[in-house]
Design an enzyme around this catalytic site. Structure first.
Site, mmCIF file in Angstrom:
data_model
loop_
_atom_site.group_PDB
_atom_site.id
_atom_site.type_symbol
_atom_site.label_atom_id
_atom_site.label_comp_id
_atom_site.label_asym_id
_atom_site.label_seq_id
_atom_site.Cartn_x
_atom_site.Cartn_y
_atom_site.Cartn_z
ATOM 1 C CB CYS A 67 2.375 3.861 0.573
ATOM 2 S SG CYS A 67 1.592 3.657 -1.014
ATOM 3 C CG HIS A 68 -0.612 3.983 5.961
ATOM 4 N ND1 HIS A 68 -1.520 4.374 5.004
ATOM 5 C CD2 HIS A 68 -0.844 4.766 7.042
ATOM 6 C CE1 HIS A 68 -2.276 5.347 5.501
ATOM 7 N NE2 HIS A 68 -1.884 5.603 6.734
ATOM 8 C CG MET A 102 -0.726 2.078 -3.563
ATOM 9 S SD MET A 102 -1.065 2.418 -5.314
ATOM 10 C CE MET A 102 0.544 2.942 -5.877
ATOM 11 C CD GLU A 103 1.797 -1.817 0.072
ATOM 12 O OE1 GLU A 103 2.166 -0.998 0.923
ATOM 13 O OE2 GLU A 103 0.654 -1.802 -0.429
ATOM 14 C CG ASP A 117 18.836 -3.502 -15.970
ATOM 15 O OD1 ASP A 117 19.478 -2.644 -16.622
ATOM 16 O OD2 ASP A 117 19.363 -4.209 -15.086
#
Length: 145
Positions: A67-68, A102-103, A117
């Site tokens: 990824c950039h 993707m972000e 969690d």
């Protein structure tokens, strides 16, 4: 051979992406969370997951090897209780030569993992599901699920 895509010839355009996902709980666990206003021993489950998701969006290029790095202009994460689940939405915006899918997906994923969690002491029967891209704009092709 792994290689980062060369985006140097692409035009800078406004890019957006929205991703979503779900964290599903057993009914009794969800009822407990609602009764506690989604506050756990570690603090606010929803607000902590929002912050974790925002941090993850900013670090996507460090987590996903090809990824950039992008200068992001907006990150919005919403987490809403629905049907024994928390529904997560992540919207990301930038003005760049490549998109932010993707972000957005990373933001949803890390927010979901943070919820897990913070709730695992109540039950390990928690399911993270339906992480997907909902829409993207800018670039060569737009997408709407």
């Amino acid at each position: 051979n792994a290689a980062m895509v060369d985006v140097s010839e692409k035009k800078v355009t406004a890019r957006t992406a929205v991703a979503s996902g779900r964290v599903e709980f057993p009914k009794e666990v969800f009822d407990t969370l609602v009764a506690q206003d989604f506050l756990g021993k570690k603090g606010s489950i929803i607000q902590t997951a929002v912050i974790a998701g925002i941090q993850a969006v900013k670090k996507t290029s460090e987590l996903i090897p090809l990824c950039h790095q992008l200068n992001l202009s907006k990150i919005q994460i919403d987490i809403t209780p629905v049907d024994n689940a928390l529904q997560i939405s992540c919207k990301v915006k930038c003005n760049e030569q490549t998109g932010v899918e993707m972000e957005a997906l990373t933001g949803v994923s890390v927010a979901a993992l943070t919820i897990y969690d913070m709730c695992k002491a109540l039950s390990h029967d928690i399911k993270i599901s339906e992480i997907q891209l909902e829409q993207k704009t800018g670039g060569k092709n737009d997408f709407n699920r």
